[in-house]
Every structure is written in C-alpha cells, then in structure tokens.
Design an enzyme around this catalytic site. Sequence first.
Site, PDB file in Angstrom:
ATOM      1  N   SER A  17     -16.947  21.000 -15.801  1.00 50.97           N
ATOM      2  CA  SER A  17     -17.818  21.877 -14.998  1.00 50.97           C
ATOM      3  C   SER A  17     -17.214  23.271 -14.775  1.00 50.97           C
ATOM      4  O   SER A  17     -17.919  24.276 -14.918  1.00 50.97           O
ATOM      5  CB  SER A  17     -18.153  21.227 -13.661  1.00 50.97           C
ATOM      6  OG  SER A  17     -18.978  20.110 -13.864  1.00 50.97           O
ATOM      7  N   THR A  62     -19.474  14.937  -7.065  1.00 47.04           N
ATOM      8  CA  THR A  62     -19.537  13.775  -7.942  1.00 47.04           C
ATOM      9  C   THR A  62     -18.869  12.585  -7.257  1.00 47.04           C
ATOM     10  O   THR A  62     -18.506  12.650  -6.082  1.00 47.04           O
ATOM     11  CB  THR A  62     -18.991  14.130  -9.352  1.00 47.04           C
ATOM     12  OG1 THR A  62     -19.179  13.007 -10.200  1.00 47.04           O
ATOM     13  CG2 THR A  62     -17.525  14.515  -9.336  1.00 47.04           C
ATOM     14  N   LYS A  66     -21.289  11.392  -3.655  1.00 47.56           N
ATOM     15  CA  LYS A  66     -22.703  11.765  -3.797  1.00 47.56           C
ATOM     16  C   LYS A  66     -23.596  11.202  -2.691  1.00 47.56           C
ATOM     17  O   LYS A  66     -24.572  11.840  -2.307  1.00 47.56           O
ATOM     18  CB  LYS A  66     -23.243  11.281  -5.151  1.00 47.56           C
ATOM     19  CG  LYS A  66     -22.846  12.151  -6.316  1.00 47.56           C
ATOM     20  CD  LYS A  66     -23.542  11.640  -7.583  1.00 47.56           C
ATOM     21  CE  LYS A  66     -23.434  12.643  -8.705  1.00 47.56           C
ATOM     22  NZ  LYS A  66     -24.363  12.369  -9.793  1.00 47.56           N
ATOM     23  N   ASN A  87     -25.951  16.093  -5.583  1.00 50.68           N
ATOM     24  CA  ASN A  87     -24.925  16.591  -6.511  1.00 50.68           C
ATOM     25  C   ASN A  87     -24.715  18.094  -6.376  1.00 50.68           C
ATOM     26  O   ASN A  87     -23.869  18.665  -7.048  1.00 50.68           O
ATOM     27  CB  ASN A  87     -25.263  16.231  -7.965  1.00 50.68           C
ATOM     28  CG  ASN A  87     -26.392  17.055  -8.531  1.00 50.68           C
ATOM     29  OD1 ASN A  87     -27.154  17.672  -7.786  1.00 50.68           O
ATOM     30  ND2 ASN A  87     -26.517  17.080  -9.846  1.00 50.68           N
ATOM     31  N   ASP A 102     -30.016  16.305 -11.033  1.00 56.48           N
ATOM     32  CA  ASP A 102     -30.047  15.404 -12.197  1.00 56.48           C
ATOM     33  C   ASP A 102     -31.485  15.122 -12.630  1.00 56.48           C
ATOM     34  O   ASP A 102     -31.772  14.993 -13.819  1.00 56.48           O
ATOM     35  CB  ASP A 102     -29.380  14.069 -11.867  1.00 56.48           C
ATOM     36  CG  ASP A 102     -27.870  14.178 -11.787  1.00 56.48           C
ATOM     37  OD1 ASP A 102     -27.309  15.112 -12.390  1.00 56.48           O
ATOM     38  OD2 ASP A 102     -27.258  13.333 -11.117  1.00 56.48           O
ATOM     39  N   ALA A 126     -29.109   0.616 -13.513  1.00 55.96           N
ATOM     40  CA  ALA A 126     -29.776   0.629 -12.200  1.00 55.96           C
ATOM     41  C   ALA A 126     -28.866   1.232 -11.143  1.00 55.96           C
ATOM     42  O   ALA A 126     -29.001   0.923  -9.959  1.00 55.96           O
ATOM     43  CB  ALA A 126     -30.197  -0.784 -11.816  1.00 55.96           C
ATOM     44  N   GLY A 127     -27.944   2.105 -11.552  1.00 60.30           N
ATOM     45  CA  GLY A 127     -27.044   2.760 -10.605  1.00 60.30           C
ATOM     46  C   GLY A 127     -27.609   4.109 -10.178  1.00 60.30           C
ATOM     47  O   GLY A 127     -28.822   4.340 -10.230  1.00 60.30           O
ATOM     48  N   ASN A 148     -31.137  -4.185 -16.702  1.00 59.76           N
ATOM     49  CA  ASN A 148     -29.809  -4.049 -16.106  1.00 59.76           C
ATOM     50  C   ASN A 148     -29.068  -5.379 -16.158  1.00 59.76           C
ATOM     51  O   ASN A 148     -29.678  -6.444 -16.153  1.00 59.76           O
ATOM     52  CB  ASN A 148     -29.933  -3.586 -14.651  1.00 59.76           C
ATOM     53  CG  ASN A 148     -28.618  -3.034 -14.118  1.00 59.76           C
ATOM     54  OD1 ASN A 148     -27.964  -2.242 -14.788  1.00 59.76           O
ATOM     55  ND2 ASN A 148     -28.233  -3.454 -12.929  1.00 59.76           N
TER      56      ASN A 148
END
Length: 279
Positions: A17, A62, A66, A87, A102, A126-127, A148
């Site tokens: 980043s 991050t 978050k 984020n 995102d 599924a996170g 998942n």
Amino acid sequence: MTDRYAVIGYPLGHTISPAFQQAAFDHLGLDAIYEAIETPPADLSRRISELRSGRLSGMNVTIPHKNEIVASLDHITDTARLTGAVNTVTATDGGLKGDNTDVAAIEEVLRRSNVPTGIDCLLLGAGGAARAALLALSRRGDNLTVANRTLSNAEQIVRNLAPDSGFKTIGLDSPSLTAIARDTRLILNTTSIGMHGGPAPDRSPLPAAALHADQTVFDIVYRPTTTPLLAAASSAGAECLGGLEMLILQGAHSFQIWTGREPPFDIMLAAGRRALEAS
Ligand code: ATR
C-alpha cells in the site's frame, strides 16, 4: 504542512500500500506521506488519538482491526455497516469517518472487465472479504451460490446480508460443487486457499473439472499473482482476473475519499506491480 496517511495492521508483513499510495500523492504533487505503521491491538487507541489530534489525516485498516475499529469512529457509511468492516478512516471536521471501499473495488473490477450483470455466480468463502463480495454481487443483481468449508458461516452471511435473496449455500467439499461451478458464469474466490503464506498455498479451492472457457474466474488473492485456481482457469480458457487490480482499486477509492482528487489508477497499478515483484 505535510499530511500523513498510514496503513495499520498486525502483523503488517510486507504491505505494498505505501508504494502505490505514495506514487499517487507524488504524481499529483500533493504534500503527503503514506507509511506502514504496524499496530498491535493494544496500540489501536494511539492511532485513533493521532487521527483526532490531526497528526494523521487518514488510514487504511487491515487485519485485525477492520471490525474492532468501528467502535472508535463517529460515523460509518452504510456499506461499512453492512459489511461490518472498515478499511478506510478519514479525519474530518465532523469527526472520524469509516468506509469500506472493498465493495466498490469488486464492482469496479467486474465493470472494467465488462462482466455482464444479473448472472449466476459462485462465491467461495464466507469471511470478511466474502461479505464485501456478496454485497457487490447482489448490488449488480447477480444470483449467488456461496460455498464455504464451514457451511454455517456461508448460511450466516446470506442470512445477515441478503435474507430475501434466495441465494443458495453449499459446503466446499460437497460432491455437487463441481457441477454447480460449471453452471456459473462467474467464480469469485475470497478464501485464503492458494495464498502465499496461507493455510494451503499450493491448492485450488475448485477442481479443474469445474472450470471452462465460458467463465470469468476472479481470485482476490494477489500474492502470488497467478494462484493455482487462476492457473487452472487459464488452462481451461476462462477469463482470469487477479487480486492486484482490486487491491489497487480499494486503495484508489480511499485516496479519492481523503483527497477529493481523481486517483491516478494506472500510476498506482504500475507502482503496486513493481512493489509486488520486488517483494
Ligand atoms: P478474509 O477477511 O480475508 O475474508 P477470513 O475472514 O479469515 O479472511 O476468511 C477466510 C475464508 O477462507 C473463510 O471462508 C474460511 O473458511 P471457514 O469459514 O470455514 O473458516 C476460508 N478458509 C481459510 N482456510 C481454509 C482452508 N484451509 N480450507 C478451506 N477454506 C479455508
């Protein structure tokens, strides 16, 4: 005075980043520094104080902050509230604002590649990233199956984010998954399978038989740039989308929120690619 921005996380590892955000500030001639500040949970309150005192103007956030950071902010956008994850934090005159870029980044990756809307999609995972993807895909009017490893987590994100959608769920080890995958126009991987340094770096979440030339396969994993899933998709003749563009786009949206300026996407992508190759 020089504005200071940062990405915070723990452990931060090698984050690219700073490379692509600094390139954007420099390209536009803005007097700003963007740095990586490794921030263990005990130090999160320090970063919040720095935002409130004006020492920091904004942050990318991050793992593992978050979700936790939401409680320290004054406002969060609807998108951040729905995903449960922030984020991007901006220090404004009205307090600290949290956003989740995102979702917009995923939508934009698909728009840039002219992936049609209203299509059948298979979402793997599924996170946190899957929550953003589910929102992005449902906003496009796509029809989803969420697969998942832990089926109950897939059921939970559908129940929380799209209760009346009729979206289906399935276990990642289900024998019917290959046939379901073959029937979908878009496959989007948000699991950490195939990620360098992750739990299964050499594996693909789907067998090669699930993939064919009339599909788009989007893996949000960006390290390595060609994951085992994308390698198999490429061999099958599918259109392949890697995670680097998404990473840059979520950062470009943050940049736009902070500065109000049009982010120089191509400059950011080139800088991000160089930093990834060098790391
Ligand atoms: P992120 O915020 O990046 O989405 P996360 O919230 O930790 O990260 O989610 C990781 C995802 O990868 C989950 O869908 C997880 O599946 P579970 O819900 O069953 O935990 C999936 N995942 C991680 N390691 C995996 C593995 N070895 N096999 C299959 N799925 C895995």
